[in-house]
Design an enzyme around this catalytic site. Structure first.
Site, PDB file in Angstrom:
ATOM      1  N   CYS A 134       0.844  -1.191   0.000  1.00 38.44           N
ATOM      2  CA  CYS A 134       0.000   0.000   0.000  1.00 38.44           C
ATOM      3  C   CYS A 134       0.884   1.247   0.000  1.00 38.44           C
ATOM      4  CB  CYS A 134      -0.974   0.009   1.165  1.00 38.44           C
ATOM      5  SG  CYS A 134      -0.266  -0.528   2.712  1.00 38.44           S
ATOM      6  N   GLY A 135       1.882   1.245  -0.850  1.00 35.46           N
ATOM      7  CA  GLY A 135       2.700   2.428  -1.023  1.00 35.46           C
ATOM      8  C   GLY A 135       3.460   2.793   0.239  1.00 35.46           C
TER       9      GLY A 135
END
Lengths: 290, 136
Positions: free
Chosen positions: A89-90
């Site tokens: 998720c980045g």
């Protein structure tokens, strides 16, 4: 120069990856909507509570303060770090974790010691190798479906540690949800409770009747405030996680299709070159027979 | 038409009610209390119990779990952990919960940590059944 077969293999492998990232993006988008709705639905409760508390606390200041309201000497502080259980998720997990590490290391507020209570597996993994001795507790698998029970559980524990004077201040670090693309790492003070931040109402001097009495009411509401604050942070963090994952997966899918394009071009070029080469061979073969 | 009360009920999960009511009865910590329009500002905690309100001649019942109420200028704000309207209550589930709590209490002594928890569960289940019984 890779052979035609190699390129073909790479293309299909990238395609597979793209399918996965696309699916993850879709799932995150659906979850994001639900998480966002939950965060919005919880807002009225938090606002109303804050409003009531502001009314209460202001009057309380003149009298003997409740333990949860009094500022104590800055000895030991507790940081509650909210992260996710899963990655992909980045920068979601790394950003908050780094902020927490900085908070513990730099100790801007001037505490003798800062400990950490971690929610989410990723935060634990990050801090374990850096400031592992400061971790007092880790909660896992609570961020998937946020329930008020979880917040209550953690809240009770924190309030207990605070009243026993194990800690003199409690902070929470989480990703505040702004939009699907933007999450802000936020540091918030949970304890001691400061009511000043809520704007004062115009009809501030209404004197309430209290039942059973003010101290009792206050004693019940203050711990609730902590729980609600944690609950809100949990919801926001959850929404942020889904948002971050969605945009991370979106860009991953886009990168994959870009890569597929490049590889296809390469493949076609190689094919063309092979055909040209074959033709040349045939022609030169025919030429030499003449 | 006399003045009305604005009733707002919220839980951490959602806003349950936002209605104009004529009359309101609350399960206060120290006893039931009735609220009519023009009530003096009051702040009180609630126990597990039944909250009922009247719109016209119609009476509504809600099972509530710990919370508190603020009355100010004919606006009643109810903040509770859970709230279930009588038509939302799953009677079978409540009965099952009651049975479970009763069984657990039989085996536990009063010193046990979970005794209080089960007692609270028992109370909640009883209130739920009571409120559900009032459905028309």
């Amino acid at each position: 120069m890779p052979s035609l077969k190699d390129i073909k293999k790479r293309i299909s492998s990238v395609k597979n990856t793209q399918q996965i990232t696309k699916a993850m993006k879709m799932v995150a988008a659906a979850k994001l909507r639900r998480a966002q709705e939950a965060a919005v639905a919880a807002r009225p409760y938090a606002n109303k509570l804050q409003h009531v508390l502001a009314n209460l606390a202001r009057r309380e200041e003149q009298q003997d303060g409740h333990p949860l309201l009094t500022q104590r000497e800055k000895n030991r502080a507790l940081v509650i770090l909210l992260t996710a259980d899963r990655g992909l998720c980045g920068g979601f997990n790394a950003n908050v974790s780094k902020e927490a590490e900085r908070f513990i290391r730099n100790n801007k507020e001037g505490f003798a010691q800062v400990d950490a209570l971690i929610i989410g597996r990723k935060g634990r993994d990050f801090l374990k190798n850096r400031v592992g001795d400061r971790i007092i507790k880790v909660y896992e698998d609570v961020t998937g479906a946020v329930s008020f029970k979880t917040a209550q559980l953690i809240g009770e524990e924190v309030v207990q540690m605070y009243t026993e004077e194990t800690y003199d201040a409690v902070y929470v670090i989480y990703n505040a949800f702004q939009s699907a693309i933007v999450q802000n790492v936020t540091v918030e003070k949970v304890l001691p409770i400061t009511a000043a931040e809520s704007e004062t109402q115009s009809n501030d001097t209404v004197d309430y009747l209290y039942e059973p009495d003010r101290a009792e009411v206050l004693a019940q509401i203050l711990p609730k405030m902590v729980e609600v604050q944690l609950f809100r942070a949990l919801l926001e963090s959850n929404a942020s996680e889904q948002g971050a994952r969605m945009s991370a997966m979106d860009s991953a899918s886009r990168n994959a299709s870009e890569m597929i394009g490049k590889l296809t071009l390469q493949y076609n070029r190689a094919r063309q070159a092979a055909i040209t080469k074959e033709l040349m061979e045939i022609i030169s073969g025919a030429e030499s027979i003449k | 038409m006399a003045a009305k009360l604005k009733l707002e009920m919220v839980t951490p999960y959602k806003q349950v009610l936002s209605e104009e009511v004529d009359e309101l009865t609350l399960p206060g910590l120290v006893g039931e209390l009735g609220i009519l329009p023009g009530h003096t500002p009051i702040l009180t905690t609630l126990r597990v119990g039944e909250l009922s309100y009247k719109i016209g001649q119609q009476q509504f019942h809600v099972a509530v779990n710990w919370g508190y109420v603020e009355v100010d200028d004919d606006v009643v704000t109810v903040l509770v952990d859970t709230a279930e309207r009588s038509d939302e209550i799953d009677l079978a589930r409540a009965r099952a919960a009651l049975g479970r709590a009763e069984d657990a209490l039989k085996t536990l002594s009063e010193e046990d940590k979970s005794y209080k928890v089960m007692e609270a569960a028992l109370q909640r289940a009883m209130i739920r059944i009571q409120v559900a019984g009032k459905k028309k």
